[in-house]
Scaffold this motif. Structure first.
Motif: not given
Length: 353
Positions: A20-21, A52-54, A57-61, A206-207
């Motif tokens: 998703g986002r 960061a430019t894709a 909304d966030a990055i899960w690590l 989902e943001g």
């Protein structure tokens, strides 16, 4: 919802994808509890920049496997490089600290899933994230003094700001803490259930910023936080031998345990750690702490205690290191001070022996 992850451009030991986002970055060396290599830290930094430019909304690590996020850097490889006079160990530290800075500076919020083992480099890749989720399975530690090293990866920025004497005690002893303690001490943001991972991933996709997930510092019960005021006078000051003496004499069960652990660590590493921590207390940015880490890392990895500590813990596993100094009172403060002298790149470094 399933994740479709593919190897990063740099190494299959880092997987990337999207839900998703949400951008996804996964450390992928589960047999080694995702211990970091140079290609891995390069890949993580590259993927953070790309995502960061894709339009996420966030990055899960997170980390592959059931054992944890990350057990740290591949210190066996760093030891072998130092013993061989190879500069690859220096490159690893430089790249790793750049990755840690990238996590902190990411324009897209990084959500770190700090489940299971989160130690050393695993702390570096997660503690600087904008949303830090720990679980009932979390075992978080900077255990470097047990291998003759110091808490690097910018961790001293956070440890120097823990309540009371807790950060100093954790830095010197390398004692692991659980998820609730990590939240209470400011090393994580929220305590959630490990079984909630998929639900939280879906929410983030989902943001949802997950700001209401789990328990925050005001809701957790923490034995370490309860001990903060008692520990503070015991670990105060710049003299590591005096700190150990106070811990041994204190009428507090946690102090007695800490004394035993500190006494078993490399005296050299404990002395350097205390000096670095006191400097970190006065620093005003994470970048300053990472710059100090860069200054210390190579001479510390070249010191005999690092080679011996890694041997005892990870190579021969006899847990019987023979440190260069017999005790903390034998460490020359001037030799420690030389590591921090401007323009010396660590001053009195030693070849491994």
């Amino acid at each position: 919802m399933s994740d479709e992850l593919t190897p990063s451009a740099s190494t299959p030991d880092v997987l990337v994808g999207r839900r998703g986002r949400l951008g996804l970055v996964r450390l992928n060396r589960p047999r080694a509890i995702n211990a970091l290599t140079t290609p891995m830290v390069v890949a993580v930094a590259e993927e953070l920049e790309r995502l960061a430019t894709a339009g996420v909304d966030a990055i899960w690590l997170d980390g592959a496997g059931e054992r944890g996020l990350c057990a740290g850097g591949d210190v066996r490889a760093v030891r072998e490089a130092a013993l061989a006079g190879d500069a690859s160990g220096a490159e690893f530290f430089e790249r790793e600290y750049a990755m840690d800075a990238a996590v902190a500076a990411s324009p897209v919020p990084v959500v770190a899933w700090m489940d299971g083992v989160v130690m050393g480099g695993g702390v570096g890749v997660s503690v600087h994230a904008q949303r830090r989720l720990v679980t009932e399975r979390t075992r978080l530690a900077m255990p470097e003094t047990v291998i003759g090293f110091f808490p690097d990866v910018g961790a001293l920025w956070w440890l120097s700001r823990c309540p009371g004497g807790t950060g100093t005690a954790l830095a010197l002893s390398g004692t692991p803490v659980g998820g609730a303690d990590a939240v209470a001490l400011g090393l994580a943001d929220q305590l959630v259930g490990s079984a909630e991972r998929e639900e939280l991933l879906d929410r983030a996709a989902e943001g949802d910023d997950l700001g209401t997930a789990g328990l925050g510092a005001e809701d957790v019960r923490s034995p370490w936080l309860d001990a903060a005021a008692a520990l503070e006078p015991l670990v105060a000051g710049d003299d590591p031998a005096l700190v150990l003496q106070r811990l041994r004499a204190a009428d507090h069960p946690l102090a007695h345990r800490l004394a035993e652990e500190v006494a078993s660590r490399s005296p050299w590493a404990v002395a350097v750690t205390l000096a670095a921590l006191r400097r970190a207390e006065r620093m005003t940015s994470l970048q300053q702490v990472l710059d100090q880490d860069r200054r210390l890392a190579v001479p510390m990895a070249s010191h005999p205690d690092f080679a011996e500590g890694v041997r005892a813990q990870l190579v021969d596993k006899d847990r019987a290191p023979r440190w260069q100094h017999p005790d903390l009172s034998s460490v020359d403060p001037a030799e420690v001070e030389a590591l921090f002298a401007p323009g010396t790149d660590g001053g009195a470094a030693h070849a491994p022996g």
